[in-house]
Design an enzyme around this catalytic site. Sequence first.
Site, PDB file in Angstrom:
ATOM      1  N   SER A  10      -7.555  23.487   3.719  1.00  0.00           N
ATOM      2  CA  SER A  10      -6.349  24.304   3.528  1.00  0.00           C
ATOM      3  C   SER A  10      -5.257  23.845   4.487  1.00  0.00           C
ATOM      4  CB  SER A  10      -6.653  25.779   3.792  1.00  0.00           C
ATOM      5  OG  SER A  10      -5.459  26.535   3.814  1.00  0.00           O
ATOM      6  N   HIS A  11      -4.011  24.189   4.153  1.00  0.00           N
ATOM      7  CA  HIS A  11      -2.896  23.952   5.057  1.00  0.00           C
ATOM      8  C   HIS A  11      -3.009  24.829   6.299  1.00  0.00           C
ATOM      9  CE1 HIS A  11      -1.231  21.787   1.716  1.00  0.00           C
ATOM     10  NE2 HIS A  11      -0.173  21.455   2.420  1.00  0.00           N
ATOM     11  N   SER A  12      -3.822  25.889   6.191  1.00  0.00           N
ATOM     12  CA  SER A  12      -3.957  26.821   7.304  1.00  0.00           C
ATOM     13  C   SER A  12      -5.397  26.847   7.792  1.00  0.00           C
ATOM     14  CB  SER A  12      -3.545  28.224   6.848  1.00  0.00           C
ATOM     15  OG  SER A  12      -4.161  29.215   7.654  1.00  0.00           O
ATOM     16  N   GLY A  43      -0.560  22.343   7.726  1.00  0.00           N
ATOM     17  CA  GLY A  43      -0.578  21.003   7.131  1.00  0.00           C
ATOM     18  C   GLY A  43      -2.011  20.574   6.862  1.00  0.00           C
ATOM     19  N   SER A  70      -0.449  18.670  -1.304  1.00  0.00           N
ATOM     20  CA  SER A  70      -0.644  17.557  -0.383  1.00  0.00           C
ATOM     21  C   SER A  70      -2.054  17.545   0.205  1.00  0.00           C
ATOM     22  CB  SER A  70       0.398  17.560   0.731  1.00  0.00           C
ATOM     23  OG  SER A  70       0.323  18.756   1.460  1.00  0.00           O
TER      24      SER A  70
END
Lengths: 130, 209
Positions: A10-12, A43, A70
């Site tokens: 995950s981005h988090s 990110g 992404s």
Amino acid sequence: MKYVSLVLISHSYEIVSGLKKLLSQVQPDVPIAIAGGAEGGIGTNALDIQTAIESVYSEKGVVVLFDLGSALINAEMALEMLEPHENIKIADAPLVEGAYAAVVEAGLGSSLSEVVRASESAKELVKIHR
Amino acid sequence: MLWDVEQAKKWIKRLNDKIQENKAYLTELDQAIGDGDHGLNMARGLQEAASKIANSHYDDLGSLFKDVGMTLIAKVGGASGPLYGTAFMKASLVLKDRKEADRNAFVAAFSAALDGLKMRGKAQVGDKTMIDVWDPVIAWMKSHETIRANELVDLSKEKMEDTKELEAKKGRAAYLGRRSVGHLDPGAVSSYLLFASLAESFEKGESAP
């Protein structure tokens, strides 16, 4: 290894850290690694994903689940950086529901393709019957 | 005329300068249609890449490009890290063992970088991404014997500005659909900065190999 392993991206960091806790309660025996956040913030990072995959890799296979765009680009890059493996698959599934379905299936000792199929079937899940 | 390691170093230094100068601007553009991290991510990655190569000695262009690529993959988050990182890594294979690049090697390297971007991002021309700058610029390089600095700057600027009217098909901006129209694509803007600084690395501002 008896079970297919899961890698959650995950981005988090908090999202995958919490999700791992949730899944471990369901199936404590399924190996789960996480890669969340980048450079201490939001990110994703291909090298972190590579490390996470390596940490739970077994012959039985690994299913990789991710949250947004992404994360997929970085997951594909991580797979290219690893030695070529037939038994690492990225699932096209919503992260929470897909990982939940995957951990249940993996906990039954199912094969890699069965775990991938279970997680991807979460896309069809009807949550509210109207 | 040849493009060598010193010019490649100058390019990355100038690119880093431009990214730092435009950090807030890139962030602002990305906040409009993305997740607002492009300025910060690029500034962090380029700073790292610029320091790394400034403090290293290179016998060939390939190892310089590889260092830049690996640093961007490791240090830039978001999609732009693996995208720009892949571009540099693909170019590094063409430039391996080359102290300097003649016109053909130079164009082949940037062409390989574009192929890497397309493979990694799966975007097409018109999707409102960095490809909308890269694709026409590389096509122009391939069809011109002399790569003139001013033409490179003008073309990449024009293609960057054209992304304003496009509807996003990739990345976080795609969630906005029609509402992405009227905004520049942040990746196209950083790609313009990349080509503008590349132009500055050509000797005496005239032409590349």
